[in-house]
Design a protein around this motif. Structure first.
Motif, short mmCIF file in Angstrom:
data_model
loop_
_atom_site.label_atom_id
_atom_site.label_comp_id
_atom_site.label_asym_id
_atom_site.label_seq_id
_atom_site.Cartn_x
_atom_site.Cartn_y
_atom_site.Cartn_z
N ALA A 237 1.01 -1.33 0.27
CA ALA A 237 -0.18 0.23 -0.17
C ALA A 237 1.38 0.81 -0.13
O ALA A 237 0.20 1.86 -0.76
CB ALA A 237 -0.77 -0.32 1.26
N MET A 238 2.15 1.49 0.69
CA MET A 238 2.97 2.18 0.48
C MET A 238 3.57 2.68 -1.01
O MET A 238 4.95 2.93 -0.90
CB MET A 238 3.29 1.99 1.69
CG MET A 238 3.61 2.13 3.16
SD MET A 238 4.28 2.54 4.24
CE MET A 238 4.63 1.08 5.18
N GLY A 239 3.45 1.35 -2.06
CA GLY A 239 4.10 1.72 -3.30
C GLY A 239 5.22 0.93 -3.14
O GLY A 239 6.02 1.18 -4.55
N TYR A 240 5.67 -0.49 -2.67
CA TYR A 240 6.39 -1.27 -2.82
C TYR A 240 6.51 -2.91 -3.12
O TYR A 240 5.63 -2.79 -3.20
CB TYR A 240 7.48 -0.91 -1.17
CG TYR A 240 7.56 -0.48 -0.72
CD1 TYR A 240 9.27 -0.02 -0.88
CD2 TYR A 240 6.91 0.89 -0.11
CE1 TYR A 240 9.80 1.03 -0.62
CE2 TYR A 240 7.90 1.32 0.01
CZ TYR A 240 9.28 2.27 0.05
OH TYR A 240 10.18 3.64 0.11
N GLN A 241 7.67 -2.91 -4.00
CA GLN A 241 6.78 -4.31 -5.37
C GLN A 241 7.81 -5.55 -4.19
O GLN A 241 7.67 -6.80 -4.54
CB GLN A 241 7.52 -4.09 -6.47
CG GLN A 241 5.99 -3.06 -7.15
CD GLN A 241 6.48 -1.96 -6.74
OE1 GLN A 241 7.63 -1.20 -6.44
NE2 GLN A 241 4.79 -0.66 -6.11
N MET A 242 8.55 -5.57 -4.09
CA MET A 242 9.12 -6.47 -3.48
C MET A 242 9.82 -5.86 -1.68
O MET A 242 9.59 -4.66 -1.25
CB MET A 242 11.08 -6.60 -3.36
CG MET A 242 10.71 -6.87 -5.00
SD MET A 242 12.03 -6.88 -6.02
CE MET A 242 12.28 -4.69 -5.83
N VAL A 243 9.48 -7.12 -0.49
CA VAL A 243 10.19 -6.94 0.83
C VAL A 243 10.37 -8.76 0.98
O VAL A 243 10.55 -9.34 0.24
CB VAL A 243 8.93 -7.25 1.76
CG1 VAL A 243 7.81 -8.25 1.56
CG2 VAL A 243 9.36 -7.01 3.55
N ILE A 244 11.27 -8.64 1.51
CA ILE A 244 12.09 -9.60 2.42
C ILE A 244 12.44 -8.92 3.97
O ILE A 244 12.16 -8.43 4.82
CB ILE A 244 14.42 -9.57 2.18
CG1 ILE A 244 14.33 -7.65 2.42
CG2 ILE A 244 14.27 -8.97 0.81
CD1 ILE A 244 16.03 -7.45 2.23
N TRP A 245 12.55 -9.92 4.49
CA TRP A 245 13.24 -10.63 6.01
C TRP A 245 13.93 -11.18 6.04
O TRP A 245 13.97 -12.25 5.79
CB TRP A 245 11.47 -11.25 6.62
CG TRP A 245 10.39 -10.39 6.19
CD1 TRP A 245 9.77 -10.06 7.32
CD2 TRP A 245 9.56 -10.82 5.09
NE1 TRP A 245 8.01 -9.40 7.21
CE2 TRP A 245 7.86 -10.29 5.39
CE3 TRP A 245 9.21 -12.59 3.90
CZ2 TRP A 245 7.23 -10.20 4.75
CZ3 TRP A 245 8.41 -11.55 3.36
CH2 TRP A 245 7.00 -10.64 3.80
N PRO A 246 14.81 -10.40 5.85
CA PRO A 246 16.41 -10.86 5.87
C PRO A 246 17.12 -12.25 6.62
O PRO A 246 17.64 -12.50 6.68
CB PRO A 246 17.17 -9.84 5.88
CG PRO A 246 16.64 -8.34 5.68
CD PRO A 246 14.44 -9.10 6.22
N VAL A 247 17.19 -11.95 8.54
CA VAL A 247 17.49 -12.53 9.33
C VAL A 247 17.20 -13.49 10.38
O VAL A 247 17.15 -14.11 11.00
CB VAL A 247 18.60 -11.75 9.80
CG1 VAL A 247 19.31 -12.73 10.64
CG2 VAL A 247 19.04 -10.90 9.49
N SER A 248 15.73 -13.34 9.84
CA SER A 248 14.15 -13.67 11.09
C SER A 248 14.48 -14.99 11.13
O SER A 248 14.70 -15.65 12.13
CB SER A 248 12.75 -13.51 10.34
OG SER A 248 12.43 -12.19 10.03
N ALA A 249 14.69 -15.68 9.88
CA ALA A 249 14.96 -17.60 9.91
C ALA A 249 15.97 -17.73 10.16
O ALA A 249 16.41 -18.77 11.96
CB ALA A 249 14.77 -17.90 8.49
N ALA A 250 16.91 -17.06 10.38
CA ALA A 250 18.91 -17.46 11.67
C ALA A 250 18.22 -16.46 13.11
O ALA A 250 18.74 -17.69 13.59
CB ALA A 250 19.64 -16.32 10.54
N ARG A 251 17.28 -15.40 12.83
CA ARG A 251 17.53 -15.73 14.51
C ARG A 251 16.85 -16.76 15.31
O ARG A 251 17.28 -17.06 16.38
CB ARG A 251 16.35 -13.80 14.69
CG ARG A 251 18.00 -12.73 14.45
CD ARG A 251 16.86 -11.40 14.49
NE ARG A 251 17.75 -10.72 14.33
CZ ARG A 251 17.73 -9.34 13.62
NH1 ARG A 251 16.63 -9.43 12.41
NH2 ARG A 251 18.16 -8.71 12.81
#
Length: 312
Positions: A237-251
């Motif tokens: 909704a803010m105008g972004y086409q990609m999002v990452i959750w970089p370290v979540s799985a490792a944490r």
């Protein structure tokens, strides 16, 4: 079924598959996968693309994220994730491991290893996580030269230019850099460490109004940083086409391992945490053991024990 040697290998280059995903409606969601198993679990959950974070790679090696790892070390991680999942993989390219020629070498190495996309950042070495203080920012034209070099070297790799300048140069500086990087050949922009909804929306609105209406934007939803928690739908909704959750799985994995080791030390065994473990059957199903066994007639099919033996 997971990737099996000799089967289900995509013929279309990874970068082209990544670009096609971005042409679909909705935001492309990419969880961080720091090894092949994490990638397989993400694929099993239904994700169609993955992210390989420099911070996740370095923490798995027991070192800080300060730009210390090499192109070949990153390529090792790329190969195992790409081979295991066959999913398009966006890779953290840090500062490009040097100047223009180093960037070109990185692009070809990452492509050969199976990467679909890379992002380059405009920090100077030794670099820091984008959500930390007092980052050293490169000259914008030096960064633009790296982007141009990446574009020249790539065969199919999708190139994302990351700018960390918002913290030190404000929104105007970050936007000016983003436009320069697009003009130099970047396929998309990653504005790092924006710290509220208004900043994300302003960046998206202004860059499109200033001559780049079709630009693709990447948002970073890392925990314990400067960005509040937003969902994928909110970023879209803010105008972004990609999002990452970089370290979540490792944490999550690190916390679970820490709790396991404490429990073994305190209780003399793993029995207190068995119910939180992936079972042998679940593991073999995830890695496709039986499919591998079927490729070699000399292997006798594994019979998975159905339960742990009882105490004698």
């Amino acid at each position: 079924m997971p990737y099996v040697i000799g089967a289900d290998i995509p013929e279309e280059p990874a970068g082209q598959r990544f670009a096609r995903l971005l042409e679909r409606p909705g935001i492309l969601q990419m969880p961080g996968a720091h090894n092949g198993m994490a990638g397989l679990l993400a694929k099993k959950a239904g994700f169609e693309a993955l992210y390989l974070s420099g911070a996740a790679m370095t923490l798995s090696m027991g070192i800080p994220d300060l730009g210390m790892i090499t192109v070949d070390e990153v390529a090792f991680h790329i190969r195992q994730i790409a081979r295991a999942t066959a999913l398009p993989l966006l890779v953290d390219g840090d500062t490009g491991y040097g100047e223009a020629l180093n960037v070109m070498h990185m692009v070809r190495t990452f492509e050969d290893a199976g990467a679909a996309a890379v992002h380059l950042e405009d920090q100077l070495l030794p670099k820091k996580c984008g959500h930390l203080n007092d980052k050293k920012i490169a000259d914008a034209h030096d960064m633009a030269a790296k982007v141009a070099a990446a574009r020249k070297a790539r065969r199919h790799l999708f190139i994302i230019a990351r700018t960390d300048a918002a913290a030190s140069e404000g929104m105007d500086g970050a936007l000016a850099r983003a436009k320069l990087y697009l003009d130099s050949g970047a396929d998309a922009i990653f504005p790092e460490a924006l710290n509220n909804r208004e900043m994300f929306s302003e960046f998206s609105r202004r860059i499109r109004a200033e001559g780049y209406p079709e630009v693709k934007l990447l948002a970073n939803m890392t925990e314990f940083g400067r960005t509040p928690f937003y969902t994928a739908e909110e970023f879209q909704a803010m105008g972004y086409q990609m999002v990452i959750w970089p370290v979540s799985a490792a944490r999550v994995a690190n916390k679970a391992m820490e709790e396991l080791f404490v429990s073994i030390k305190q209780n003399g065994g793993t029995h207190k945490l068995v119910d939180r473990m992936q079972t042998r059957a679940e593991l073999y199903d995830t890695i496709g053991l039986h499919a591998y066994e079927a490729l070699d007639t000399s292997l006798i099919a594994t019979i998975v024990p159905q339960a742990m033996p009882q105490r004698g």
